[in-house]
Design an enzyme around this catalytic site. Structure first.
Site, PDB file in Angstrom:
ATOM      1  N   ASP A 109       0.807  -1.231   0.000  1.00 39.38           N
ATOM      2  CA  ASP A 109       0.000   0.000   0.000  1.00 39.38           C
ATOM      3  C   ASP A 109       0.836   1.275   0.000  1.00 39.38           C
ATOM      4  OD1 ASP A 109      -2.582  -1.290   0.041  1.00 39.38           O
ATOM      5  OD2 ASP A 109      -2.044  -1.947   2.045  1.00 39.38           O
ATOM      6  N   ASP A 170      -6.519  -5.179  -5.109  1.00 38.53           N
ATOM      7  CA  ASP A 170      -6.269  -3.784  -4.737  1.00 38.53           C
ATOM      8  C   ASP A 170      -4.895  -3.302  -5.219  1.00 38.53           C
ATOM      9  OD1 ASP A 170      -7.577  -5.564  -2.984  1.00 38.53           O
ATOM     10  OD2 ASP A 170      -7.650  -4.128  -1.364  1.00 38.53           O
TER      11      ASP A 170
HETATM   12  N1  GLY Z   1      -7.201  -2.050   0.159  1.00 42.32           N
HETATM   13  C1  GLY Z   1      -7.885  -2.607   1.259  1.00 42.32           C
HETATM   14  C2  GLY Z   1      -9.358  -2.515   1.158  1.00 42.32           C
HETATM   15  O1  GLY Z   1      -9.894  -2.134   0.124  1.00 42.32           O
HETATM   16  O2  GLY Z   1      -9.999  -2.821   2.138  1.00 42.32           O
END
Ligand code: GLY
Length: 393
Positions: A109, A170
């Site tokens: 992230d 993601d």
């Molecule tokens: N990227 C983590 C979520 O969407 O919860």
């Protein structure tokens, strides 16, 4: 879906919604000065971010903190009010500190975190310290690129057997940081990683029916694709709504970098599945496998992400019919969010967007505002108000 073209009423509605959203950001600036809200609201209000190992309450931990300065950069662009710029830039200083200290960054992230903080600052103000920190963040993210699989590991320590070789849908949103770094430095290792990771997800994380797995794991020794599971969806074979939305926007953004028509096609596959699995009010259930009689909570944040993805698709296409379809669908979904998921005034909630779900299986943030839902809702409103807006991604 109706075939109504965008009307002046639609524009008025989104303009009013933008004004309420900007008023909420303005109200939150002094409430959270120098600190970060939690991932989600609690009974409608954002608490301070809870303390984490070695990081005090309100500190810069986890994957969602950049959505807060990201909203302030958007607010600055929408209003030209220096209050938002100065506040957002103060967070840049903290993001520079975080990456220099390599604090709580053992995750993919890094892309979310640095695209919306230091990259946004560099793009908008030309701040050189922000640029350096962004390049450092991109280099850290590259350390998670695994050969021979050609993927970026999502979570945890690279030696952790449970997480080794796992990526998640993601992850596509973390790649624009690498694309930006490739553009700044000319180093093709960044762009190669974007191309290879996107291709691996395109070939494996999308199922034949165009739904997506949440997570997918590769054998890190052989590089062979091993199979998909879920963490935040209803079950391994279901379609987690936010994951599908990450697929729409993520493949669309990475197509912008790779130019590979298969990446554009992947974004469209995700989009068509998403649109075909919405209830009549157009606000998705938290998992797209649920239907009208299941009583499942909605995830408004999935819709906000999907809207930004559709608006990106509307810009990307060479096919005017498809571009019009993407634009129309985006506006209909945005209208539905405004109608069903927004507070009437900025005083009524800390969140810009109500009725999100963080993780239903873990019982976290159910029917609450979310920092990312707020960010993507505001990005969607800014995109509609200013079609020439340049993304931070
Ligand atoms: N990227 C983590 C979520 O969407 O919860």
């Amino acid at each position: 879906m109706s075939s109504a073209a965008p009307t002046s009423t639609t524009h008025t509605r989104t303009d009013l919604a933008l004004n309420v959203a900007l008023a909420t950001v303005r109200r939150n600036v002094p409430l959270f000065r120098g600190i970060y809200p939690a991932d989600t609201t609690s009974a409608g209000r954002y608490p301070r971010r809870p303390a984490a190992t070695g990081i005090e309450e309100g500190g810069n931990s986890g994957w969602t903190t950049s959505f807060w300065p990201g909203m302030q950069w958007l607010a600055w662009e929408a209003t030209d009010d220096a209050v938002f710029r100065d506040s957002a830039h103060a967070y840049t200083v903290d993001f520079v500190r975080r990456v220099r200290a390599v604090e709580d960054l053992d995750m993919h992230d890094i892309g979310f975190l640095y695209s919306l903080s230091t990259v946004a600052d560099w793009r908008l103000t030309g701040d050189l310290v922000a640029r350096d920190a962004s390049l450092q963040a991109a280099a850290l993210l590259m350390r998670r690129f695994l050969e021979p699989a050609g993927i970026i590991q999502a979570w945890g320590d690279l030696q952790d057997p449970a997480q080794r070789g796992r990526t998640i849908i993601d992850s596509l949103m973390n790649l624009p940081l690498l694309t930006w770094a490739a553009g700044e430095t000319g180093d093709t290792r960044f762009s190669d990683a974007v191309q290879r990771h996107t291709a691996q997800l395109r070939e494996h994380i999308i199922r034949e029916n165009d739904s997506t797995f949440h997570t997918y794991q590769w054998d890190t020794v052989t590089g062979v694709a091993a199979g998909g599971t879920t963490a935040q969806g209803a079950h391994d074979q279901s379609c987690w709504a936010r994951g599908q939305a990450w697929g729409i926007y993520g493949f669309a953004l990475n197509h912008r970098a790779t130019g590979d028509p298969r990446d554009l096609a992947a974004a469209w596959r995700c989009a068509e599945y998403f649109l075909a699995h919405l209830p009549t009010d157009l606000v998705p259930y938290w998992d797209l496998d649920f239907g009208e009689n299941d009583g499942a909570p909605r995830d408004s944040s999935a819709s906000a992400i999907a809207i930004c993805g559709l608006l990106e698709l509307a810009r990307a296409g060479t096919d005017s019919v498809r571009s019009a379809r993407a634009d129309e669908a985006a506006r209909e979904l945005l209208d539905a969010l405004i109608e069903h998921c927004t507070p009437a005034t900025a005083e009524d909630a800390d969140a810009l967007l109500l009725h999100g779900v963080y993780s239903f299986p873990e019982g976290i943030g159910i029917d609450e505002g979310t920092l990312w839902g707020d960010y993507f809702y505001l990005e969607a409103l800014v995109r509609v108000a200013r079609p020439d807006w340049t993304t931070y991604w």
